[in-house]
Design an enzyme around this catalytic site. Sequence first.
Site, PDB file in Angstrom:
ATOM      1  N   ALA A 117      -9.114  -0.683   6.918  1.00 55.07           N
ATOM      2  CA  ALA A 117      -8.672  -0.615   5.111  1.00 55.07           C
ATOM      3  C   ALA A 117     -10.496   0.761   4.634  1.00 55.07           C
ATOM      4  O   ALA A 117     -10.167   0.264   3.885  1.00 55.07           O
ATOM      5  CB  ALA A 117      -8.824  -1.677   4.301  1.00 55.07           C
ATOM      6  N   ARG A 134      -3.429   3.327  11.110  1.00 58.16           N
ATOM      7  CA  ARG A 134      -4.779   3.890  10.185  1.00 58.16           C
ATOM      8  C   ARG A 134      -3.889   4.182   9.184  1.00 58.16           C
ATOM      9  O   ARG A 134      -2.915   5.522   9.149  1.00 58.16           O
ATOM     10  CB  ARG A 134      -5.075   5.036  11.119  1.00 58.16           C
ATOM     11  N   GLU A 151      -9.582   6.492   7.040  1.00 61.10           N
ATOM     12  CA  GLU A 151      -8.395   6.156   7.310  1.00 61.10           C
ATOM     13  C   GLU A 151      -7.955   7.622   6.546  1.00 61.10           C
ATOM     14  O   GLU A 151      -6.992   8.354   6.666  1.00 61.10           O
ATOM     15  CB  GLU A 151      -7.091   5.124   5.932  1.00 61.10           C
ATOM     16  N   ARG A 211       1.095  -1.248  -0.121  1.00 57.50           N
ATOM     17  CA  ARG A 211      -0.311  -0.062  -0.447  1.00 57.50           C
ATOM     18  C   ARG A 211       1.013   1.105   0.107  1.00 57.50           C
ATOM     19  O   ARG A 211       0.559   1.782  -0.886  1.00 57.50           O
ATOM     20  CB  ARG A 211      -1.033  -0.025   0.931  1.00 57.50           C
ATOM     21  N   PHE A 260      -2.528   2.019   6.876  1.00 54.94           N
ATOM     22  CA  PHE A 260      -2.112   0.960   6.661  1.00 54.94           C
ATOM     23  C   PHE A 260      -1.226   1.401   5.620  1.00 54.94           C
ATOM     24  O   PHE A 260      -0.715   0.411   4.296  1.00 54.94           O
ATOM     25  CB  PHE A 260      -2.812  -0.052   6.109  1.00 54.94           C
TER      26      PHE A 260
END
Length: 781
Positions: free
Chosen positions: A527, A359, A729, A327, A361
């Site tokens: 996510a 948070r 997020e 990510r 990711f």
Amino acid sequence: MRTLAETPPTTLTEQSFGGVGTTVPHDSARQHVMGTARYVDDIAEPQGTLYAAVIGSRIAKGRIRSLDLKAVAAAPGVVALLTLDDVPGHTDIGPVFPGDPILTQSDIRYAGQPIALVAAISEKAARQAALLAQIDYDAQTPQLDAETALANQQLLRPSHRMQLGDCATALQQAPIQLSAKMQVGGQEHLYLEGQVSLAVPGEDGDMLIYTSSQHPSEVQKLVAEVLNQPLHKVTVDMRRMGGGFGGKETQAAPWACLAALMAAKTGQAVKLRLPRKDDMVMTGKRHPFVNRYHIGCDEQGRLLAADIEVIGNGGHSPDLTDAIVDRAMFHADNAYFLPNADIRGHRVATDTVSHTAFRGFGGPQGMLIIERAMDDIARHLGCDPLDIRKRNLYAEKRDLTPYHQQVEFATLQRLVTELEQSSDYWARRKAITQWNNGSAILKRGLALTPVKFGISFTLQHLNQAGALLHIYTDGSIQLNHGGTEMGQGLHTKVAQVVASTLGVDLQQIRITATRTDKVPNTSPTAASSGSDLNGKAAEQAALTLKQRLSDFLAEQQAVPLSQIRFSDNQVWWDDHQSVTFAELVQQAYLARISLSATGYYRTPKIWYDREKAQGRPFFYFATGAAVSEVIIDSLTGEYRLLQTDILHDVGKSLNPAIDIGQIEGGFIQGMGWLTTEELVWNAEGQLLSNSPATYKIPAISDTPPIFNVRLFEQANAEATIYHSKAVGEPPLMLAISVWSALRDAISSLSDYRISPDLDTPATPERVLAAIEALKKQQEAS
């Protein structure tokens, strides 16, 4: 005949109090304020409950020479001990890849690693007994540096690479080339409710687990595996968490497993709650990163090539590091088009606790490097950083990401332009420059930074959800879904979806604890997908029941199905005739119509070919932008945030108040990550920032005195729940504007000619060091 399930939600005409799009309080707000909200530690314990304490390693790396627990067993109140030899099933509880032993009796891989468990008649007795363990270690020097680990090829998982165009050639031919490296610090979750589990043994090997976890199904699976039992013998119950932020996605499971093992061994209920210091020492953090870029651009600052490398420090085991570094790579472009890109991501092993989800990711760590590049280009060319950012935003024919997914760029461009105008960016920039020219010590900085964040789990199979809906004969409704409530308002939003779908008041709906015996095989609440997935699943369940009730009423009244309308707690079959929802439900029950339904949803369109590093890993992008203004003291490095203006895209908001609260909270948490929250390990691998006294999260006084947050409400083009967008997020990354504004203020000391190095967290000490380095650079030139 067209069924109701085939009718797009946007065409429904249902109205109800507290439905989708209205501002209603969090479903537990009153209990939170009154102190009556029940968390795991508040559950009435069964008679004979034992209390467990973990015996952890006092070194970070080495081997156990000898382990003597006789004094622990003989301590007052001690009932039982648990070591690795007592585990009847799996001993490795790695969530995705192996590497996380539940207990160790030989190798030590991080300070605090669990070695044994002691259970006693009181929490105090258990903790005091744990201190009596006699352990002889063969200690070794821990490896804590990510770059050294990469040089030695100490990898948790294979490295990955994404490419677009011919980066090497474009970089070589670029008229302007810049390069930089930066350290990106980690972050402690510091949830209000610490890690806690209560295991209650039942008959015939059954086990009931109450746990503060974002992923009840994973807890169920791992508990079953360590007990050597099938999954149907383990039930996990999770009503609410006092915060999670990713720290309870995988790392709530070890404590549930240990409690369950002790409960199975003793036949008594066992509670395991980590003290705050143990929690901070024994659980993973946001991944620290080391990022590098080598970019080429033209004389107007438009990127021509970007060679980017991100190094994620995963700690001792894989945990979720593979997906987190992915990510970070997916977001190394942030909101900017990279016509030629070469992005490499490494997952390195060090001798610390295994770092985990947090948070964003990995997305925030990836975004920082390209935002640094935007500032650096601006200083090199003598431009305002906002001009450089706008020139590089995704645009028409410049809309392909390095992983070959197309970007819907119009919303992003409109949002940035609107915030630029509403925040009076250019007038403030002029005023700040003038103010700085007349202020020798205090300097102000300003920055506008965008956010483009992909929404979906990058692990494809997690993009699914289920729900269970019961309508009782009085018209009241019980709702259960696979998502978990950690304070973010997920239950409230999902209940609003059901209320709108059935045209009833929100008060008629009761959401019960997330339980693995109601909705099985759930995905983690992470996510930013909680509302997207579980809202859709709950809607499908509600549409199924609505279809049954509509079919029954249409037949009863001999009217076309198209005339049936659910609204204001009534069900209408023409403009003047209706029956109350409760009356219709009672009639349907008497007619033997099923009033219970399940719902299921899986995210469409997403795919990713890892070998080609191409695909569509995200269903859509959430976007936003923030303008932050800071003031620094150039003699001390101290600073304050003066004003922040945020415009954030949530699609058609399910609940504006909750969404704004998430944006405000996410921004402040991101600001903490980038400014004050510093993780410190000593050379022996011991975590020194192991309590709220040594780890500084933002306080209310750190909130900017002027804090403007607005929703950019434009329906999501994709068919999400009521065309909303995720909000959990993405707001955290709006705080990059604070870090960029600090760099802007420091750069003003050189009349904006030098772009300063400023690693994160940008503590006052680092700000002062950046100022001193800038002054030396000026003197040298």
